[in-house]
Motif scaffolding. Structure first.
Motif, mmCIF file in Angstrom:
data_model
loop_
_atom_site.group_PDB
_atom_site.id
_atom_site.type_symbol
_atom_site.label_atom_id
_atom_site.label_comp_id
_atom_site.label_asym_id
_atom_site.label_seq_id
_atom_site.Cartn_x
_atom_site.Cartn_y
_atom_site.Cartn_z
ATOM 1 N N MET A 197 0.910 -1.241 0.059
ATOM 2 C CA MET A 197 0.189 0.047 -0.073
ATOM 3 C C MET A 197 1.010 1.359 0.158
ATOM 4 S SD MET A 197 -2.759 1.117 2.911
ATOM 5 C CE MET A 197 -3.584 -0.382 2.675
ATOM 6 N N ASN A 198 0.442 2.146 -0.698
ATOM 7 C CA ASN A 198 1.288 3.392 -0.929
ATOM 8 C C ASN A 198 0.783 4.438 0.117
ATOM 9 O OD1 ASN A 198 2.168 6.014 -1.462
ATOM 10 N ND2 ASN A 198 2.716 5.457 -3.717
ATOM 11 N N VAL A 199 1.444 4.854 1.184
ATOM 12 C CA VAL A 199 0.859 5.456 2.397
ATOM 13 C C VAL A 199 0.708 7.067 1.811
ATOM 14 C CG1 VAL A 199 3.032 5.990 3.354
ATOM 15 C CG2 VAL A 199 1.105 6.135 4.751
ATOM 16 N N GLU A 220 2.054 -3.403 9.894
ATOM 17 C CA GLU A 220 2.841 -3.511 8.775
ATOM 18 C C GLU A 220 4.331 -2.939 9.123
ATOM 19 O OE1 GLU A 220 2.357 -5.135 5.938
ATOM 20 O OE2 GLU A 220 0.209 -5.707 6.424
ATOM 21 N N LEU A 221 5.454 -3.861 8.682
ATOM 22 C CA LEU A 221 6.633 -3.293 8.819
ATOM 23 C C LEU A 221 7.032 -2.444 7.490
ATOM 24 C CD1 LEU A 221 8.318 -6.565 10.513
ATOM 25 C CD2 LEU A 221 7.403 -4.429 11.509
ATOM 26 N N ALA A 222 6.410 -2.581 6.512
ATOM 27 C CA ALA A 222 7.022 -2.229 5.168
ATOM 28 C C ALA A 222 6.843 -0.595 5.105
ATOM 29 C CB ALA A 222 6.148 -2.710 4.048
ATOM 30 N N TYR A 223 6.060 -0.171 6.090
ATOM 31 C CA TYR A 223 5.808 1.589 5.811
ATOM 32 C C TYR A 223 5.385 1.750 6.947
ATOM 33 C CZ TYR A 223 0.742 0.373 5.231
ATOM 34 O OH TYR A 223 -0.418 -0.055 5.408
ATOM 35 N N HIS A 224 5.677 2.906 7.496
ATOM 36 C CA HIS A 224 5.349 3.633 8.809
ATOM 37 C C HIS A 224 4.242 4.746 8.613
ATOM 38 C CE1 HIS A 224 9.661 2.969 10.000
ATOM 39 N NE2 HIS A 224 8.943 2.145 9.832
ATOM 40 N N LEU A 225 3.427 5.034 9.707
ATOM 41 C CA LEU A 225 2.117 5.863 9.762
ATOM 42 C C LEU A 225 2.438 6.873 10.694
ATOM 43 C CD1 LEU A 225 -0.959 3.538 9.580
ATOM 44 C CD2 LEU A 225 0.383 4.520 7.819
ATOM 45 N N TYR A 226 1.909 8.187 10.453
ATOM 46 C CA TYR A 226 2.027 9.253 11.414
ATOM 47 C C TYR A 226 0.764 9.696 11.774
ATOM 48 C CZ TYR A 226 6.750 8.830 9.593
ATOM 49 O OH TYR A 226 7.924 8.295 9.017
ATOM 50 N N ARG A 227 0.643 10.212 12.957
ATOM 51 C CA ARG A 227 -0.536 10.713 13.525
ATOM 52 C C ARG A 227 -0.472 12.009 14.674
ATOM 53 N NH1 ARG A 227 -3.408 9.878 18.227
ATOM 54 N NH2 ARG A 227 -6.006 10.522 17.934
ATOM 55 N N GLY A 228 -1.283 12.959 14.265
ATOM 56 C CA GLY A 228 -1.050 13.986 15.417
ATOM 57 C C GLY A 228 -0.065 15.079 15.291
ATOM 58 N N VAL A 229 -0.471 16.095 15.918
ATOM 59 C CA VAL A 229 0.605 17.130 16.037
ATOM 60 C C VAL A 229 0.687 17.373 17.743
ATOM 61 C CG1 VAL A 229 1.241 19.462 15.469
ATOM 62 C CG2 VAL A 229 0.509 17.887 13.671
ATOM 63 N N TYR A 230 1.852 17.651 18.272
ATOM 64 C CA TYR A 230 1.994 17.926 19.683
ATOM 65 C C TYR A 230 3.029 18.776 20.003
ATOM 66 C CZ TYR A 230 -0.942 13.616 19.613
ATOM 67 O OH TYR A 230 -1.728 12.786 19.396
ATOM 68 N N ASP A 274 14.467 -6.667 17.153
ATOM 69 C CA ASP A 274 14.937 -7.720 16.176
ATOM 70 C C ASP A 274 14.884 -6.969 14.631
ATOM 71 O OD1 ASP A 274 15.248 -9.454 18.013
ATOM 72 O OD2 ASP A 274 13.360 -10.468 17.935
ATOM 73 N N LEU A 275 14.558 -5.738 14.532
ATOM 74 C CA LEU A 275 14.272 -5.167 13.318
ATOM 75 C C LEU A 275 15.710 -4.914 12.542
ATOM 76 C CD1 LEU A 275 11.525 -2.396 13.848
ATOM 77 C CD2 LEU A 275 11.061 -4.800 12.908
ATOM 78 N N TYR A 276 15.689 -4.885 11.318
ATOM 79 C CA TYR A 276 16.986 -4.322 10.483
ATOM 80 C C TYR A 276 17.987 -5.048 10.297
ATOM 81 C CZ TYR A 276 13.986 -0.042 11.893
ATOM 82 O OH TYR A 276 12.887 0.735 12.350
ATOM 83 N N VAL A 303 3.379 11.306 16.361
ATOM 84 C CA VAL A 303 3.433 10.079 16.740
ATOM 85 C C VAL A 303 3.798 9.109 15.265
ATOM 86 C CG1 VAL A 303 2.785 8.067 17.911
ATOM 87 C CG2 VAL A 303 2.299 10.327 18.825
ATOM 88 N N GLN A 304 4.691 8.515 15.497
ATOM 89 C CA GLN A 304 4.946 7.290 14.209
ATOM 90 C C GLN A 304 4.669 5.925 14.847
ATOM 91 O OE1 GLN A 304 9.029 5.994 13.485
ATOM 92 N NE2 GLN A 304 8.681 6.660 11.388
ATOM 93 N N ASN A 305 3.967 5.292 13.833
ATOM 94 C CA ASN A 305 3.821 3.824 14.055
ATOM 95 C C ASN A 305 4.700 2.969 13.159
ATOM 96 O OD1 ASN A 305 2.687 1.191 14.189
ATOM 97 N ND2 ASN A 305 0.844 1.679 14.743
ATOM 98 N N ILE A 306 5.551 2.244 13.936
ATOM 99 C CA ILE A 306 6.684 1.615 12.962
ATOM 100 C C ILE A 306 6.366 0.233 12.551
ATOM 101 C CG2 ILE A 306 8.457 2.994 13.675
ATOM 102 C CD1 ILE A 306 9.464 0.627 15.722
ATOM 103 N N GLY A 307 5.068 -0.197 13.230
ATOM 104 C CA GLY A 307 4.684 -1.710 13.054
ATOM 105 C C GLY A 307 4.687 -2.408 14.136
ATOM 106 N N THR A 308 5.810 -2.376 14.857
ATOM 107 C CA THR A 308 5.967 -3.112 16.227
ATOM 108 C C THR A 308 5.594 -2.255 17.463
ATOM 109 O OG1 THR A 308 8.203 -2.526 16.257
ATOM 110 C CG2 THR A 308 7.790 -4.521 15.286
ATOM 111 N N ALA A 309 5.553 -0.870 17.376
ATOM 112 C CA ALA A 309 5.238 -0.045 18.079
ATOM 113 C C ALA A 309 5.169 1.423 17.768
ATOM 114 C CB ALA A 309 6.666 -0.103 19.078
#
Length: 274
Positions: free
Chosen positions: A1-3, A37-47, A72-74, A212-218
């Motif tokens: 998916m193209n974020v 998903e580990l293939a791409y990251h999402l972002y949310r909010g401004v603080y 265990d990533l990378y 806030v960034q979601n990297i898939g694991t956290a």
């Protein structure tokens, strides 16, 4: 998916209508915290602060890299470099030629750059490369080093204050995860690093903020710094800009905040004035 494409519906005029925007934000919030998903990251909010961004993460979601899944990533990145690594390799080689022997790698995970760059650089015999990361990542790095660092040049630290006296402070895609600015960290050091080599830095032309960034694991608080604040803070400490490059392959799309989203990241090389 193209974020990038997937985020566009949140950016249009319809999303600015209060009722519709509220519905879209609630829907995106559910999707954001369910993202794995580990293939791409999402972002949310401004603080306004790291703590505010941290407080927005529900207790049920893992936070930061201090967990086994994130540690265990990378692994594959220890065996390859990407196009945005080449300016770093170039400048690190120049700094080695000027006598640099002690590299302090902020947020270097298990030693990704240390392993990957040795294919392209002749490391000095007396090289000491120290990675500063969170406890879970440091433990994973130490275990990995037992099998993969035969020369024993790699070490680990848990405090950026240990960079005092280093020749090179190296940071590749990590400054944005710190709860403090690089200038604030460097300011009290008795012996500031002679060189700064920074890559994949999210810089906004006008405004500093946290998201806030979601990297898939956290989920991780994530700092985007205004250009004037970032460069001015380092200049006030005596650091002179040697080079600057762009990485258009990295972007930060913050849904509902198109004016704060980034279409590229930046890299920098600095030298401490003598």
């Amino acid at each position: 998916m193209n974020v990038l494409v997937d985020s566009r519906p949140h950016q249009d005029a319809t999303a600015r209508m209060p009722l519709i925007r509220g519905i879209l934000e609630a829907r995106y919030k559910r999707r954001f915290f369910a993202h794995r998903e580990l293939a791409y990251h999402l972002y949310r909010g401004v603080y306004d602060s790291f703590d505010d961004a941290q407080a927005s993460i529900p207790p049920g979601n893992a936070s930061g890299y201090d967990n086994n899944e994130s540690a265990d990533l990378y692994r594959e990145r220890t065996r390859r470099v990407f196009i945005n690594d080449y300016p770093m390799i170039h400048w690190l080689g120049r700094f080695f030629a000027e006598g640099a022997r002690d590299v302090f790698d902020v947020g270097g995970h298990i030693g990704i750059a240390y392993y990957a760059y040795q294919k392209y650089l002749s490391y000095p015999a007396s090289l000491r490369w120290t990675v500063m990361d969170v406890p879970a990542v440091n433990a994973a790095g130490a275990a990995w080093a037992k099998e993969h660092d035969a020369p024993g040049r790699l070490g680990f630290a848990d405090d950026i204050a240990s960079a005092s006296g280093a020749d090179v402070l190296f940071a590749a895609g990590s400054l944005q995860y710190l709860s403090y600015s690089l200038a604030d960290a460097l300011s009290p050091m008795p012996r500031r690093p002679r060189f700064l080599l920074l890559n994949s830095v999210p810089v906004h032309m006008r405004q500093s903020y946290y998201t806030v960034q979601n990297i898939g694991t956290a989920c991780c608080p994530y700092h985007v710094t205004a250009e004037r604040e970032f460069l001015g803070g380092l200049a006030s400490l005596g650091y002179e800009l040697q080079d600057r490059w762009e990485n258009p392959q990295r972007y930060c799309i913050v849904p509902f905040h198109p004016e704060l989203s980034l279409d590229r990241y930046f890299g920098f090389a600095f030298r401490l004035a003598t």
